[in-house]
Design an enzyme around this catalytic site. Structure first.
Site, PDB file in Angstrom:
ATOM      1  N   ARG A 259       0.842  -1.242   0.014  1.00  0.00           N
ATOM      2  CA  ARG A 259       0.047   0.082   0.093  1.00  0.00           C
ATOM      3  C   ARG A 259       1.028   1.231  -0.055  1.00  0.00           C
ATOM      4  O   ARG A 259       0.574   2.216  -0.844  1.00  0.00           O
ATOM      5  CB  ARG A 259      -0.919   0.246   1.105  1.00  0.00           C
ATOM      6  CG  ARG A 259      -2.395  -0.670   1.037  1.00  0.00           C
ATOM      7  CD  ARG A 259      -2.626  -1.464   2.304  1.00  0.00           C
ATOM      8  NE  ARG A 259      -1.749  -2.226   2.729  1.00  0.00           N
ATOM      9  CZ  ARG A 259      -1.757  -3.509   2.276  1.00  0.00           C
ATOM     10  NH1 ARG A 259      -2.496  -3.952   1.434  1.00  0.00           N
ATOM     11  NH2 ARG A 259      -0.848  -4.385   2.781  1.00  0.00           N
TER      12      ARG A 259
ATOM     13  N   LYS B 253      26.161  -5.835  -1.688  1.00  0.00           N
ATOM     14  CA  LYS B 253      27.434  -5.682  -1.568  1.00  0.00           C
ATOM     15  C   LYS B 253      28.153  -5.007  -0.452  1.00  0.00           C
ATOM     16  O   LYS B 253      29.457  -5.058  -0.617  1.00  0.00           O
ATOM     17  CB  LYS B 253      27.877  -4.916  -2.915  1.00  0.00           C
ATOM     18  CG  LYS B 253      27.275  -5.474  -4.266  1.00  0.00           C
ATOM     19  CD  LYS B 253      27.621  -4.886  -5.620  1.00  0.00           C
ATOM     20  CE  LYS B 253      26.892  -5.214  -6.780  1.00  0.00           C
ATOM     21  NZ  LYS B 253      27.177  -4.321  -7.953  1.00  0.00           N
TER      22      LYS B 253
ATOM     23  N   ARG C 288      11.729   3.484   2.864  1.00  0.00           N
ATOM     24  CA  ARG C 288      11.428   2.446   3.964  1.00  0.00           C
ATOM     25  C   ARG C 288      12.580   1.796   4.376  1.00  0.00           C
ATOM     26  O   ARG C 288      13.222   1.131   3.369  1.00  0.00           O
ATOM     27  CB  ARG C 288      10.004   1.617   3.567  1.00  0.00           C
ATOM     28  CG  ARG C 288       9.920   0.581   4.457  1.00  0.00           C
ATOM     29  CD  ARG C 288       8.557  -0.146   4.166  1.00  0.00           C
ATOM     30  NE  ARG C 288       7.356   0.704   4.676  1.00  0.00           N
ATOM     31  CZ  ARG C 288       6.263   0.361   4.947  1.00  0.00           C
ATOM     32  NH1 ARG C 288       5.897  -0.962   4.941  1.00  0.00           N
ATOM     33  NH2 ARG C 288       5.205   0.897   5.211  1.00  0.00           N
TER      34      ARG C 288
ATOM     35  N   HIS D 102       5.663   6.079  11.369  1.00  0.00           N
ATOM     36  CA  HIS D 102       5.288   6.047   9.980  1.00  0.00           C
ATOM     37  C   HIS D 102       4.606   7.354   9.621  1.00  0.00           C
ATOM     38  O   HIS D 102       3.261   7.270   9.571  1.00  0.00           O
ATOM     39  CB  HIS D 102       4.305   4.811   9.967  1.00  0.00           C
ATOM     40  CG  HIS D 102       4.237   4.292   8.332  1.00  0.00           C
ATOM     41  ND1 HIS D 102       4.316   5.006   7.402  1.00  0.00           N
ATOM     42  CD2 HIS D 102       3.628   3.101   7.570  1.00  0.00           C
ATOM     43  CE1 HIS D 102       4.086   4.247   6.320  1.00  0.00           C
ATOM     44  NE2 HIS D 102       3.599   3.334   6.270  1.00  0.00           N
TER      45      HIS D 102
END
Length: 301
Positions: free
Chosen positions: A51, A80, A101, A129
């Site tokens: 979402r 890496k 995120r 958030h």
């Protein structure tokens, strides 16, 4: 609007929150525009998302911008051994804004300190958030007509639920009364209780999920997040502790609306979906307009 990152909901004042919500309402009336024409937004998702990522991509596309980035860190140079600092510095050369995120708490704040362009935090571990919070606030404003003096019931994973933490901080500007419903293992962290006590915010804690929800203006359901548990047995103990069923809503207030940041597992029974008090799918759509407003603010558009 100021040019700035959005890492924590604390980065916005009460006035800025209301400013962004008003701008979201404008975008809802006219979501397609060319504000981002000629702009490139980097979407860096070190952790899976559906979402949040798709609503950001929709917001950017509807504003006429272009998107670069990755949806899985395994496809980036992180595999890496590249550091978050180097990834952020490198990507900021290519874009006007970064949406990030990351599974580690504090990563977005660190990235904002080394980036040459604004950072929008799309979730950092169990911390915050803030863009979800803004769409939650927009959903509350639309359904209640106000953010002031509401009874907010939060249910489920209140320990690891970053959406809960951000929403609590944002609503603290608007004289809420909180009711927290959670098992002891997932209760709201002590730091947030201290914050509420210092700021004279009323809150009550419950372990039973029963007719106390009849007093709710907003019932904010959350899933128990399996990925946050180090011990699978601890997750199994609490995963189904609270399940909202349609017959539990018969005596709730007419204005009450059910929110959920999604995805749900089984904490809301499917028979609730047809109840007019269910608002979680509309809430997800509101994310596009809220994120358009956040992007416009970050880029001073």
């Amino acid at each position: 609007m100021d040019n700035k990152s959005l890492v924590s909901i604390d980065d916005y004042t009460k006035e800025e929150i209301l400013e962004v919500l008003a701008r979201a309402a404008e975008f809802e009336k006219n979501p397609n525009c060319s504000l981002l024409e000629g702009k490139v937004v980097a979407s860096l998702f070190f952790e899976p998302s559906t979402r949040t990522r798709l609503s950001f991509e929709t917001a950017i596309n509807r504003m006429g911008g272009r998107i670069v980035g990755f949806t899985d860190s395994s496809s980036s140079s992180v595999t890496k051994g590249e550091t978050l600092k180097d990834t952020t510095k490198m990507v900021s050369n290519y874009c006007d804004l970064i949406v990030m995120r990351h599974p580690i708490e504090g990563s977005a704040r660190y990235a904002s300190e080394v980036s040459d362009v604004p950072i929008i935090n799309a979730g950092d571990g169990a911390n915050q958030h803030p863009t979800q919070t803004m769409l939650d606030l927009y959903s509350i404003m639309k359904t209640q007509g106000t953010l002031e003096n509401l009874n907010i019931f939060m249910v489920g994973d209140l320990k690891y639920g970053r959406t809960v933490h951000s929403l609590l901080m944002a609503l603290s500007h608007f004289n809420p009364t909180f009711h927290f419903i959670a098992p002891p293992e997932l209760e709201i962290p002590r730091g947030y209780k201290i914050f509420m006590e210092k700021n004279n915010i009323k809150y009550f804690e419950h372990t039973e999920f029963n007719d106390i929800i009849n007093d709710a203006d907003i019932l904010y359901m959350t899933r128990v997040q399996k990925e946050r548990f180090a011990d699978p047995l601890e997750y199994e103990k609490v995963k189904n502790v609270y399940i909202l069923k349609n017959d539990m809503l018969s005596n709730t207030k007419d204005n009450m609306r059910i929110l959920h940041p999604l995805p749900r597992v089984n904490e809301i029974a499917v028979d609730v979906d047809t109840n007019p008090k269910a608002y979680y799918f509309e809430q997800a759509l509101n994310g596009v307009y809220a994120r358009q407003a956040i992007i416009a603010k970050a880029l001073n558009l």
